[in-house]
Design an enzyme around this catalytic site. Structure first.
Site, mmCIF file in Angstrom:
data_model
loop_
_atom_site.group_PDB
_atom_site.id
_atom_site.type_symbol
_atom_site.label_atom_id
_atom_site.label_comp_id
_atom_site.label_asym_id
_atom_site.label_seq_id
_atom_site.Cartn_x
_atom_site.Cartn_y
_atom_site.Cartn_z
ATOM 1 N N SER A 284 0.859 -1.181 0.000
ATOM 2 C CA SER A 284 0.000 0.000 0.000
ATOM 3 C C SER A 284 0.895 1.231 0.000
ATOM 4 O O SER A 284 2.046 1.179 0.480
ATOM 5 C CB SER A 284 -0.880 0.008 1.256
ATOM 6 N N TYR B 44 -2.662 -1.837 10.164
ATOM 7 C CA TYR B 44 -2.735 -1.997 8.713
ATOM 8 C C TYR B 44 -1.470 -1.453 8.063
ATOM 9 O O TYR B 44 -0.833 -2.117 7.242
ATOM 10 C CB TYR B 44 -3.968 -1.281 8.158
#
Length: 248
Positions: A138, A151
């Site tokens: 990400s 995350y």
């Protein structure tokens, strides 16, 4: 990575980026197997796309990964690409000890799920002349969104793990690719209507174009993720972190 003629397994492919990539890859002339936890969603996808295969797969469960490996390699022995898309993203309040439940689930899915999937499939793919593994990190691996601390941490770990995997398999034909999305309009963290997130169709189209234009690519980086990916190198990390902190 060639963009057609592959047999591709995509984990976490029952919605969002995973499903959109599955559809694009199939349209480009690939055989695609979608993996996911929900049998009803898998059945619905196969009914809509009769050429696709499907396998029940919970990457947080080692036994499920082992069973999926056996099933997919038996039904699709030409499998040469695995994309580890499965992931979860939830906010956490680090003042509240209850956040640990979210943290542990996130690590089990995003990090251990990726490592376990790669451990199961990578030796099989490395024996193929055109084998590919594509991990999914990400933009938040490079500058964290403070409201989703675990995350971000798992995606930073996936980035690092991917680099090590690439080095350790450099003596094989295996290609190791990392896909690092920006915020995309999917249900992940409720971003499907977020005007600041990248439209899903645009993200997938640009991703496919990068793969077509750069067959030896190591990191697939759409233009919109460079704001995060290059923040440290360009001396913008502190200012970008401050900007993301405003979403906390």
């Amino acid at each position: 990575m060639k963009t057609s003629g592959n047999t591709i397994l995509i984990t976490g492919a029952t919605s969002g980026i995973g499903l959109a990539l599955a559809e694009r890859f199939e349209a480009a002339g690939n055989t695609v197997v979608v993996g996911g936890r929900r049998r009803d969603r898998l059945d619905a996808i196969v009914a809509e796309h009769p050429g696709m295969g499907a396998v029940e797969l919970d990457v947080a469960d080692p036994a499920s990964i082992a069973a999926a490996f056996d099933e997919v390699t038996a039904s699709h022995p030409d499998l040469n690409v695995v994309i580890t898309m499965a992931g979860i993203m939830q906010p956490e309040d680090l003042h509240d000890p209850a956040h640990l439940d979210v943290a542990e689930a996130t690590i089990a899915t995003n990090l251990l799920g990726t490592i376990r999937t790669l451990t199961a499939f990578t030796p099989y793919l490395a024996a193929k002349p055109d084998g590919v593994v594509m991990t999914v990190s990400s933009g938040l691996a490079f500058v964290p969104l403070p409201m989703t601390p675990t995350y971000n941490a798992t995606k930073a770990a996936v980035h690092s793990y991917t680099q090590s995997l690439r080095v350790q398999y450099a003596d094989s034909p295996l290609q190791v690719i990392e896909l690092a999305p920006p915020a995309v309009q999917t249900t992940l963290l409720g971003q499907q209507s977020d005007p600041s997130a990248m439209p899903l169709d645009e993200f997938v189209a640009e991703t496919m174009q990068i793969l077509a234009d750069e067959p030896d690519v190591e990191e697939v980086l759409v233009e919109r993720v460079l704001f995060l990916r290059n923040a440290e190198a360009e001396g913008r990390h502190a200012s970008v972190l401050e900007l993301l902190s405003g979403r906390h």
